[in-house]
Design a protein around this motif. Sequence first.
Motif, PDB file in Angstrom:
ATOM      1  N   ASP A   1       0.841  -1.197   0.000  1.00  0.00           N
ATOM      2  CA  ASP A   1       0.000   0.000   0.000  1.00  0.00           C
ATOM      3  C   ASP A   1       0.876   1.246   0.000  1.00  0.00           C
ATOM      4  OD1 ASP A   1      -2.496  -1.422   0.338  1.00  0.00           O
ATOM      5  OD2 ASP A   1      -1.752  -1.891   2.359  1.00  0.00           O
ATOM      6  N   ALA A   2       0.593   2.150  -0.969  1.00  0.00           N
ATOM      7  CA  ALA A   2       1.287   3.442  -0.948  1.00  0.00           C
ATOM      8  C   ALA A   2       0.620   4.285   0.135  1.00  0.00           C
ATOM      9  CB  ALA A   2       1.168   4.115  -2.305  1.00  0.00           C
TER      10      ALA A   2
ATOM     11  N   LEU B   1       3.954   0.644   2.462  1.00  0.00           N
ATOM     12  CA  LEU B   1       4.019  -0.222   3.626  1.00  0.00           C
ATOM     13  C   LEU B   1       3.221  -1.479   3.348  1.00  0.00           C
ATOM     14  CD1 LEU B   1       3.504   2.350   6.524  1.00  0.00           C
ATOM     15  CD2 LEU B   1       5.640   1.271   5.844  1.00  0.00           C
ATOM     16  N   GLY B   2       3.618  -2.550   4.056  1.00  0.00           N
ATOM     17  CA  GLY B   2       2.931  -3.820   3.834  1.00  0.00           C
ATOM     18  C   GLY B   2       1.893  -4.090   4.902  1.00  0.00           C
ATOM     19  N   HIS B   3       0.659  -4.319   4.447  1.00  0.00           N
ATOM     20  CA  HIS B   3      -0.401  -4.770   5.341  1.00  0.00           C
ATOM     21  C   HIS B   3      -0.502  -6.274   5.083  1.00  0.00           C
ATOM     22  CE1 HIS B   3      -4.356  -5.542   6.871  1.00  0.00           C
ATOM     23  NE2 HIS B   3      -4.530  -4.299   7.265  1.00  0.00           N
ATOM     24  N   PHE B   4      -0.342  -7.101   6.141  1.00  0.00           N
ATOM     25  CA  PHE B   4      -0.262  -8.553   5.938  1.00  0.00           C
ATOM     26  C   PHE B   4      -1.403  -9.062   5.058  1.00  0.00           C
ATOM     27  CE2 PHE B   4       2.432  -9.899   9.869  1.00  0.00           C
ATOM     28  CZ  PHE B   4       3.339  -8.904   9.559  1.00  0.00           C
ATOM     29  N   ASP B   5      -2.633  -8.627   5.397  1.00  0.00           N
ATOM     30  CA  ASP B   5      -3.799  -9.132   4.659  1.00  0.00           C
ATOM     31  C   ASP B   5      -3.710  -8.768   3.178  1.00  0.00           C
ATOM     32  OD1 ASP B   5      -4.640 -10.053   7.035  1.00  0.00           O
ATOM     33  OD2 ASP B   5      -6.262  -8.596   7.317  1.00  0.00           O
ATOM     34  N   HIS B   6      -3.223  -7.552   2.910  1.00  0.00           N
ATOM     35  CA  HIS B   6      -3.162  -7.110   1.514  1.00  0.00           C
ATOM     36  C   HIS B   6      -2.068  -7.853   0.745  1.00  0.00           C
ATOM     37  CE1 HIS B   6      -5.044  -3.038   2.901  1.00  0.00           C
ATOM     38  NE2 HIS B   6      -5.838  -4.076   3.086  1.00  0.00           N
TER      39      HIS B   6
ATOM     40  N   ALA C   1       4.021 -17.967   5.436  1.00  0.00           N
ATOM     41  CA  ALA C   1       3.408 -19.176   4.853  1.00  0.00           C
ATOM     42  C   ALA C   1       1.957 -18.915   4.466  1.00  0.00           C
ATOM     43  CB  ALA C   1       3.493 -20.330   5.841  1.00  0.00           C
ATOM     44  N   ASP C   2       1.339 -17.880   5.070  1.00  0.00           N
ATOM     45  CA  ASP C   2      -0.048 -17.545   4.716  1.00  0.00           C
ATOM     46  C   ASP C   2      -0.167 -17.211   3.234  1.00  0.00           C
ATOM     47  OD1 ASP C   2      -0.773 -17.949   7.292  1.00  0.00           O
ATOM     48  OD2 ASP C   2      -1.160 -15.847   7.792  1.00  0.00           O
ATOM     49  N   GLU C   3       0.868 -16.544   2.670  1.00  0.00           N
ATOM     50  CA  GLU C   3       0.747 -16.176   1.252  1.00  0.00           C
ATOM     51  C   GLU C   3       0.886 -17.399   0.364  1.00  0.00           C
ATOM     52  OE1 GLU C   3       3.519 -13.285  -0.183  1.00  0.00           O
ATOM     53  OE2 GLU C   3       5.193 -14.698  -0.301  1.00  0.00           O
ATOM     54  N   VAL C   4       1.685 -18.369   0.817  1.00  0.00           N
ATOM     55  CA  VAL C   4       1.810 -19.601   0.036  1.00  0.00           C
ATOM     56  C   VAL C   4       0.498 -20.372   0.108  1.00  0.00           C
ATOM     57  CG1 VAL C   4       3.126 -21.733  -0.271  1.00  0.00           C
ATOM     58  CG2 VAL C   4       4.288 -19.630   0.468  1.00  0.00           C
ATOM     59  N   GLU C   5      -0.132 -20.354   1.272  1.00  0.00           N
ATOM     60  CA  GLU C   5      -1.431 -21.027   1.406  1.00  0.00           C
ATOM     61  C   GLU C   5      -2.482 -20.353   0.525  1.00  0.00           C
ATOM     62  OE1 GLU C   5      -2.560 -21.547   5.484  1.00  0.00           O
ATOM     63  OE2 GLU C   5      -1.076 -23.140   5.778  1.00  0.00           O
TER      64      GLU C   5
ATOM     65  N   GLN D   1       9.299  -6.830  -4.800  1.00  0.00           N
ATOM     66  CA  GLN D   1       8.332  -6.950  -3.714  1.00  0.00           C
ATOM     67  C   GLN D   1       7.062  -7.696  -4.110  1.00  0.00           C
ATOM     68  OE1 GLN D   1      10.967  -4.604  -1.428  1.00  0.00           O
ATOM     69  NE2 GLN D   1       9.007  -5.054  -0.544  1.00  0.00           N
ATOM     70  N   THR D   2       7.096  -8.470  -5.202  1.00  0.00           N
ATOM     71  CA  THR D   2       5.880  -9.153  -5.643  1.00  0.00           C
ATOM     72  C   THR D   2       5.917 -10.644  -5.300  1.00  0.00           C
ATOM     73  OG1 THR D   2       6.807  -9.798  -7.774  1.00  0.00           O
ATOM     74  CG2 THR D   2       5.715  -7.662  -7.679  1.00  0.00           C
TER      75      THR D   2
END
Lengths: 436, 376
Positions: free
Chosen positions: B195-196, B285-290, B327-331, B366-367
């Motif tokens: 998120d910008a 900044l990174g929001h985990f959910d996003h 690991a949430d993003e891999v899931e 960052q992708t």
Amino acid sequence: MHRLLQRQLKKARGGKADGAIDLDTLLGLVDGAYGEFERQHRVLAHTHNVMREEHGQLNARLSRLRDAISQMGAGFSIWDSEDRLVLWNQRMHEILSHVTDDIQQGAVFTELIRRATPFVVSIGGTRDSLEWVAARVARHRNPTGPFEMAFTNGRYVQVWEEKTGEGGIVSLYLDITDRKRAEQELLQTKEAAESANQSKSQFLANMSHELRTPLNAVLGFSEVMMSEIMGPLGDRRYHEYAKDIHDAGSHLLDIISDILDMSKIEAGHFDLDAQWIDVADPVGETLRLIGARARDGGLTISREIEPNLPPLYADLRSVKQILLNLLGNAIKFTPAGGKVTVGARLLPNRGLSLSVSDTGLGIAAEDIPQALKPFGQIERALSRRHGGVGLGLPLSKHLVELHDGTLDIASEPGKGTTVSIYFPPGRVGRAAAVAS
Amino acid sequence: MQLEQRLWQPRDGWRLLNSDGALSPALVIFFASPGTTDDGARYNELKAFYPAASIIGCTTGGEISETDVHDGSIIATAIAFKHARLVFAGTSIGGEERNSFDAGVRLGRGLPRPGLRGVFLLSDGTQVNGSELVAGIQHILGPDITITGGLAGDGSSFVSTRVGFNANPEPGKLVAVGFYGPEIRLGYGSVGGWDAVGPERLVTRSAGNTLFDLDDLPALDLYKKYLGPEAANLPASALLCPLRIHPVGKPEASLVRTVIGIDEERKAMIFAGTIPQGHVAQIMLGHFDHLIAGAGQAAQKAAFPEAQLAILVSCIGRKLLMGQQIADEVEAVHDVLGQACRLTGFYSYGEIAPLENSPFCDLHNQTMTITTIAEA
């Protein structure tokens, strides 16, 4: 069980569902996760503070911007990508208050314009209100530069529009009523002046004609008297008086002819009768006419005409008149013993130049513009001594310009003057003039 | 297409994760934690498992197998193709050869154009300008050949990365594998999810990939302000705050740039790509959910029903931020692609995929970048 703990257990079992739990691995993973959470919490808490600080700075910037916009002399507004009004200042409200009372947050541009139609005089020449709204909205969406609007209350507004980074439009409204009125007044003054000038030229043309008619009688009868057709005049002095009347009349006729030509040119009624001529012809003819005056004044006249000059497409009478004027001036302002030269040559650009040089009084550089104005003869004493009304140079200049040419004066007081006239290549033929 | 996956971990050594049966693979791709391959023993073991296969791999910032993210492991995937042909091209960079574009040209020349369907690329991660490398390959192959892949990693150290092609991995190596034949099917997806935030700032002084000033203030000071307690871990911690840049008035042409170094003396930041002066910059900044949702979107772009294998190349910055929750993003990817699609992959120093709405490929930062493979 939390999915993180499930994963940690899986790893502690070495990836095998029934594997024995390695306690050190599990504790290491759990401890690591606590550390990560703490770190993430720190980062988040810090980010929260940074955001709060940046928010404060942004608010300060925004309020400075609002102050600046409200203090602007011009009306200001910002429309979003959906063409809704999002920001404007009081001045915009003032400028458009008589047009609409709907200037408010979220107002749609097209609707405001539609409602403004009865109060607008015209835009782009159209009077059809639907067409006008369509044109105005199209221009708003794709701004092409400033334009003016006239309102029915007599006020004029200049509008500047630009696209914003977000796909909206920022508009500036400048009340230019005062400037418009000043411009109109200036225009009226200019038209009045031009009309007066036109009247003057017309009056001079009429007057010259009226003056010429009685002069014909003066010239004719004085000539009859001089030639003593109806018998001797008696006393020798009568003969001299008759000659004086004739000379003065001739001089007056010349002046009137010049005035007439000048007014015709200024009124735009002077027509050229252009034809292919050999410039040697008007030069020779003029010298024959004026040669006696030069000899009487004790001057030498020389010709420097290039051989085989191409023909010139010009009005023969005008060329003669120009040469007569220039030679007349040269003779008039050159003391006895001096020299007058008439030249003609082809220029490298295939234009043609005629020149008259003398070794006479000369003109100071700062006086040259004055000499080229009608009735602008230099120094009254000079004119009294040498006669003339100062129409020769300006008339010649005009005549040359009617031929798309130019007239230049190069002079130095005490050394002499060279007046050159240039005809452009377009008026010069290819082949050498056929000897006439 | 048949697959077999093996995982090596220090405690248990090699373990078979899954297998489609006795197969003779043409290709083995492995992703190895830094240090695990140094003695050459793991490579020799792989060679013994699959003597006829071409073996390519690289070091990482974390390894992905099934839905797990490991550190200190090696994940190897053996692929046997029924119809597809493969062509390999390898080259080196470093020493006299510093030009990434030229390295890309050499790789491109190694892959004959007729029948080529797509290219998967692994490159050294610290000596290469990824954008130049990809431009070099595309210069030879043209824009209609999809290139995906990534830059090797070195944990969070950013010191030395290794790539191997039929040899134990070494620094300064690059390898490209070209997939040939009408039966091969490839997909890809690449999404960030950052998120910008905060105000847009103007790049008031920069040179190449070095950023000096934003709004006439030193960029390093701004980053330190944003990072707070994490500033002590620069430059790695700068991965927590990527920079979004775009030309003034053209937010649709945004690019994400990652910090790869800092210059304390000049108060400057060095990025993985060019930062043009006059561009608008905004810290992200990174929001985990996003970020997790972004990974899911990448999977949706890459997904097709028959996809058998997905190679995930995700940015090390995402893992540094999310820790074990990565690991949430891999899931999320697994949820989209389904049970039938095997996963492998690694955390990288740069992801390679086509640009959004453009046939041209480029280096992404960052992708989560996914390459899906199947054979009809």
